[in-house]
Design a protein around this motif. Structure first.
Motif, PDB file in Angstrom:
ATOM      1  N   THR A   1      38.279  78.457  31.267  1.00  0.00           N
ATOM      2  CA  THR A   1      37.019  78.031  30.656  1.00  0.00           C
ATOM      3  C   THR A   1      36.704  78.880  29.434  1.00  0.00           C
ATOM      4  O   THR A   1      36.311  78.361  28.378  1.00  0.00           O
ATOM      5  CB  THR A   1      35.867  78.124  31.685  1.00  0.00           C
ATOM      6  N   LEU A   2      36.907  80.179  29.563  1.00  0.00           N
ATOM      7  CA  LEU A   2      36.674  81.089  28.446  1.00  0.00           C
ATOM      8  C   LEU A   2      37.619  80.782  27.285  1.00  0.00           C
ATOM      9  O   LEU A   2      37.214  80.769  26.118  1.00  0.00           O
ATOM     10  CB  LEU A   2      36.849  82.539  28.905  1.00  0.00           C
ATOM     11  N   LEU A   3      38.874  80.512  27.591  1.00  0.00           N
ATOM     12  CA  LEU A   3      39.843  80.208  26.540  1.00  0.00           C
ATOM     13  C   LEU A   3      39.528  78.872  25.858  1.00  0.00           C
ATOM     14  O   LEU A   3      39.710  78.731  24.648  1.00  0.00           O
ATOM     15  CB  LEU A   3      41.266  80.235  27.097  1.00  0.00           C
ATOM     16  N   VAL A   4      39.020  77.905  26.625  1.00  0.00           N
ATOM     17  CA  VAL A   4      38.574  76.647  26.021  1.00  0.00           C
ATOM     18  C   VAL A   4      37.403  76.923  25.072  1.00  0.00           C
ATOM     19  O   VAL A   4      37.348  76.372  23.965  1.00  0.00           O
ATOM     20  CB  VAL A   4      38.188  75.606  27.101  1.00  0.00           C
ATOM     21  N   ALA A   5      36.501  77.792  25.488  1.00  0.00           N
ATOM     22  CA  ALA A   5      35.373  78.155  24.612  1.00  0.00           C
ATOM     23  C   ALA A   5      35.894  78.803  23.329  1.00  0.00           C
ATOM     24  O   ALA A   5      35.405  78.495  22.234  1.00  0.00           O
ATOM     25  CB  ALA A   5      34.421  79.099  25.348  1.00  0.00           C
ATOM     26  N   GLY A   6      36.877  79.666  23.467  1.00  0.00           N
ATOM     27  CA  GLY A   6      37.475  80.294  22.288  1.00  0.00           C
ATOM     28  C   GLY A   6      38.122  79.272  21.371  1.00  0.00           C
ATOM     29  O   GLY A   6      38.021  79.364  20.140  1.00  0.00           O
ATOM     30  N   LEU A   7      38.762  78.280  21.965  1.00  0.00           N
ATOM     31  CA  LEU A   7      39.389  77.223  21.175  1.00  0.00           C
ATOM     32  C   LEU A   7      38.337  76.403  20.434  1.00  0.00           C
ATOM     33  O   LEU A   7      38.507  76.077  19.252  1.00  0.00           O
ATOM     34  CB  LEU A   7      40.232  76.316  22.075  1.00  0.00           C
ATOM     35  N   THR A   8      37.223  76.100  21.091  1.00  0.00           N
ATOM     36  CA  THR A   8      36.163  75.346  20.406  1.00  0.00           C
ATOM     37  C   THR A   8      35.572  76.168  19.269  1.00  0.00           C
ATOM     38  O   THR A   8      35.185  75.613  18.241  1.00  0.00           O
ATOM     39  CB  THR A   8      35.032  74.896  21.355  1.00  0.00           C
ATOM     40  N   ASP A   9      35.526  77.489  19.443  1.00  0.00           N
ATOM     41  CA  ASP A   9      35.034  78.370  18.385  1.00  0.00           C
ATOM     42  C   ASP A   9      35.931  78.261  17.155  1.00  0.00           C
ATOM     43  O   ASP A   9      35.455  78.140  16.026  1.00  0.00           O
ATOM     44  CB  ASP A   9      34.966  79.807  18.891  1.00  0.00           C
ATOM     45  N   PHE A  10      37.233  78.289  17.374  1.00  0.00           N
ATOM     46  CA  PHE A  10      38.179  78.144  16.266  1.00  0.00           C
ATOM     47  C   PHE A  10      38.048  76.764  15.627  1.00  0.00           C
ATOM     48  O   PHE A  10      37.954  76.628  14.400  1.00  0.00           O
ATOM     49  CB  PHE A  10      39.610  78.375  16.758  1.00  0.00           C
ATOM     50  N   LEU A  11      38.029  75.727  16.471  1.00  0.00           N
ATOM     51  CA  LEU A  11      38.028  74.352  15.961  1.00  0.00           C
ATOM     52  C   LEU A  11      36.751  73.997  15.207  1.00  0.00           C
ATOM     53  O   LEU A  11      36.815  73.315  14.176  1.00  0.00           O
ATOM     54  CB  LEU A  11      38.239  73.363  17.106  1.00  0.00           C
ATOM     55  N   ASP A  12      35.593  74.439  15.706  1.00  0.00           N
ATOM     56  CA  ASP A  12      34.363  74.032  15.029  1.00  0.00           C
ATOM     57  C   ASP A  12      34.314  74.553  13.601  1.00  0.00           C
ATOM     58  O   ASP A  12      33.964  73.826  12.679  1.00  0.00           O
ATOM     59  CB  ASP A  12      33.102  74.368  15.829  1.00  0.00           C
ATOM     60  N   GLY A  13      34.705  75.808  13.422  1.00  0.00           N
ATOM     61  CA  GLY A  13      34.712  76.369  12.069  1.00  0.00           C
ATOM     62  C   GLY A  13      35.751  75.710  11.182  1.00  0.00           C
ATOM     63  O   GLY A  13      35.488  75.394  10.011  1.00  0.00           O
ATOM     64  N   TYR A  14      36.923  75.498  11.733  1.00  0.00           N
ATOM     65  CA  TYR A  14      38.011  74.881  10.971  1.00  0.00           C
ATOM     66  C   TYR A  14      37.626  73.472  10.523  1.00  0.00           C
ATOM     67  O   TYR A  14      37.741  73.123   9.349  1.00  0.00           O
ATOM     68  CB  TYR A  14      39.282  74.844  11.820  1.00  0.00           C
ATOM     69  N   ILE A  15      37.130  72.675  11.459  1.00  0.00           N
ATOM     70  CA  ILE A  15      36.746  71.295  11.140  1.00  0.00           C
ATOM     71  C   ILE A  15      35.589  71.275  10.141  1.00  0.00           C
ATOM     72  O   ILE A  15      35.593  70.488   9.185  1.00  0.00           O
ATOM     73  CB  ILE A  15      36.389  70.500  12.416  1.00  0.00           C
ATOM     74  N   ALA A  16      34.609  72.140  10.351  1.00  0.00           N
ATOM     75  CA  ALA A  16      33.445  72.163   9.457  1.00  0.00           C
ATOM     76  C   ALA A  16      33.861  72.473   8.019  1.00  0.00           C
ATOM     77  O   ALA A  16      33.412  71.815   7.076  1.00  0.00           O
ATOM     78  CB  ALA A  16      32.419  73.177   9.949  1.00  0.00           C
ATOM     79  N   ARG A  17      34.720  73.471   7.851  1.00  0.00           N
ATOM     80  CA  ARG A  17      35.146  73.840   6.503  1.00  0.00           C
ATOM     81  C   ARG A  17      36.039  72.773   5.875  1.00  0.00           C
ATOM     82  O   ARG A  17      35.890  72.442   4.700  1.00  0.00           O
ATOM     83  CB  ARG A  17      35.852  75.196   6.517  1.00  0.00           C
ATOM     84  N   ARG A  18      36.995  72.264   6.653  1.00  0.00           N
ATOM     85  CA  ARG A  18      37.950  71.289   6.124  1.00  0.00           C
ATOM     86  C   ARG A  18      37.309  69.950   5.779  1.00  0.00           C
ATOM     87  O   ARG A  18      37.766  69.261   4.880  1.00  0.00           O
ATOM     88  CB  ARG A  18      39.092  71.057   7.117  1.00  0.00           C
ATOM     89  N   SER A  19      36.275  69.575   6.513  1.00  0.00           N
ATOM     90  CA  SER A  19      35.667  68.256   6.300  1.00  0.00           C
ATOM     91  C   SER A  19      34.331  68.328   5.563  1.00  0.00           C
ATOM     92  O   SER A  19      33.646  67.318   5.431  1.00  0.00           O
ATOM     93  CB  SER A  19      35.473  67.556   7.650  1.00  0.00           C
TER      94      SER A  19
END
Length: 169
Positions: A33-51
């Motif tokens: 669960t913690l690692l999924v949270a870490g993955l969402t942390d990476f993805l939200d920033g990446y998606i926000a900047r890229r899009s």
């Protein structure tokens, strides 16, 4: 509500799930669960900047979600006697100061400083240390202290950038 903000909000939901799992001796599920949270942390920033979906709301909620998740993790580790009280107090103090400081700056209309490479490195070190502790491997607390030291260096860098960005004397 865009995709990055939805991912950020999911971390708030994962906090009680993580606590429930870990405090009920479901260590591997809690770690996942913690690692999924870490993955969402990476993805939200990446998606926000890229899009081009960076929002003021996301800029405030993302670090808050990160800090609340980290506070939950270290509290759970303290409750289970995995984390020394000293490490908990130092980490909790820094996280709470960052939360309160960011809120004060935001509501005063001051610009906040985005995450930098040192902040991201601190997060990676924290996750490595926590993984070691969850898996009952040696060195977790020592690695965590390295992350704590780096977090204070990072805080000084953030403060200097904040001061420069807002031209505070």
């Amino acid at each position: 509500m865009n995709v990055p903000n939805t991912l950020t909000m999911s971390r708030f939901v994962l906090i009680p799930l993580f606590l429930f799992l870990y405090l009920n001796d479901q260590t591997i599920a809690a770690l996942c669960t913690l690692l999924v949270a870490g993955l969402t942390d990476f993805l939200d920033g990446y998606i926000a900047r890229r899009s081009g979906q960076v929002t003021v709301t996301g800029s405030m909620l993302d670090p808050l979600a990160d800090k609340l998740m980290m506070l939950s993790v270290i509290l759970a580790l303290l409750i289970k006697s995995v984390l020394p009280l000293t490490a908990f107090v130092v980490m909790a103090f820094r996280e709470l100061v960052m939360i309160v400081g960011s809120a004060i700056y935001h509501f005063r209309g001051l610009k906040t400083v985005p995450a930098n490479v040192f902040g991201k490195a601190t997060t990676v070190i924290y996750y490595a240390a926590i993984t070691l502790m969850f898996l009952e491997q040696p060195g977790g607390v020592a690695v965590l202290w390295c992350g704590i030291a780096l977090s204070f260096v990072t805080s000084v860098i953030y403060f200097m950038k904040f001061k420069s960005l807002n031209r505070v004397a």
